[in-house]
Structure formats: C-alpha cells, structure tokens
Write a protein that holds these residues in place. Structure first.
Motif: not given
Length: 219
Positions: A112, A184, A193, A195
């Motif tokens: 992400d 997400i 995920v 990030t």
C-alpha cells in the motif's frame, strides 16, 4: 513473490511497479497493459472490453478478471507477479483469491503506497504536457520548464490535460476511496498489507518498498 500494488492516483504506482518487478525478477501486470494487449490482439475479451469502452461504459469485472487470469497463466508469471490496477474492488479481490487458491498458491503481500490527498492533487494538477509530444512532461513545482508554458525539448506549448485538473483529480480520489480503498481492509484482515510512505525521491520509495517486502517475506 506474488504482490498486489495499491495506492491512490498520483502515488507513483506505475513507476514503482516497474522498478520493483525488475528488482524481484517478476512480471509487472497492469490493467492498462492488459486492456491494450487484448484489444490490439483482437482477443474475445478484448473485443468485449472495446465494445463497452466505445459505448462509454465501464468494462464489467468478469472481463477484467478474465484478462488477468489469462495473463497470470503465462509462463513468465508462474513463479510470481506484481499486479498494478487489479484488483480494483473487493469483488475482484475475492475473484483473485479464488483463482490463486485453484492453483494452490496465494498472495505474499499487498503493498500500500500511502500519499496525503493534498500531495496527490499537487502532483497531478501540477503536470504540464507538451502539445507536440506527450512524452515531454513537466511539473510546475517539481520539474518546471526553463520558460513558463514552453517545452524545453522542442519549444512546443505546455498545457494541462483535462483529466489533470484539480476537480477531476478529486473526483478520481472519491472513486478510489469508494471502490478501491476497501480492498486494503479486505487484505489487512488476511494479514497481507504492508504500508509505506510514497513521499520522497523515486529511488528512496523503491528502497523503502523492497525493505518492507523483504521484511514481510522473512516474517
């Protein structure tokens, strides 16, 4: 590795996808490339997609999913891939999970790229393109031309594309928040995920992404 790349418009997904795919020795599979390839080759899915696009309609999920499934079955994607622009919504994410499960494999990570909304608007709305050559791109803040409104390369007029206007960018962000951002949370529930901040120089963001992916892989 099998990776999905997500982030708002203007996050630099295309640029990062190219670098990451090269560093990881896996193919970069983007929705745009899938559509162009299928349409230019005249595949059945390409014909279906073109018919919807020519009518000004959105291409249905099943057509996009079919293109992605076909591309992921190619020899160069057997040991991994980086998906850019797919899945675009939770329905496509669920379909992707089903495809991979059928092959006995799974995603390794969902990367992400995080960028503040105001920065997205600044990045996109500040772009200026040469009327003579669309490959000549400048930015009023980051890469300004030597003479305002004039292309350094050929002297052509620089202009702001309609889809780069602030109003259009904010509408694109609304669509992202409504349709794509929910994936997400969908993948976060699966612990996939990772990030990272997409602010800074391109090389720094790539290094940050590689470090995060390698750390996730080790974990």
């Amino acid at each position: 590795m099998r990776i999905v790349l997500v982030g708002p418009p203007g996050a630099g997904k295309g640029t990062q996808a190219a670098f990451l795919a090269k560093n990881l020795s896996i193919p970069h599979i983007s929705t745009g490339d899938l559509f162009r390839a299928n349409i230019s080759q005249g595949t059945e899915l390409g014909k279906q997609a073109k018919a919807y696009m020519d009518a000004g309609n959105l291409v249905p999920d099943e057509v996009t999913i079919g293109m992605a499934k076909d591309r992921m079955s190619q020899p160069d994607a057997v040991n991994g891939f980086l998906l850019d622009g797919f899945p675009r919504n939770v329905g496509q994410a669920e379909a992707l999970d089903g495809m991979l499960k059928g092959e006995g494999v799974a995603l390794d990570a969902v990367l992400d790229l995080e960028v503040p909304e105001d920065e997205v608007v600044k990045r996109i709305a500040g772009r200026r393109v040469c009327r003579n050559n669309s490959a000549h791109v400048f930015h009023v803040a980051y890469t300004p031309p030597k003479t305002e409104g004039v292309c350094d390369e050929c002297g052509g007029e620089l202009y702001q594309r309609d889809d780069d206007s602030e109003g259009t960018v904010r509408k694109r962000l609304e669509v992202y928040h409504t349709q794509t951002e929910p994936i997400i949370d969908y993948y976060r529930a699966q612990g996939l995920v990772v990030t990272i901040s997409a602010l800074g120089k391109v090389g720094d963001v790539t290094a940050r992404a590689m470090e995060a992916l390698e750390g996730d892989k080790a974990a």
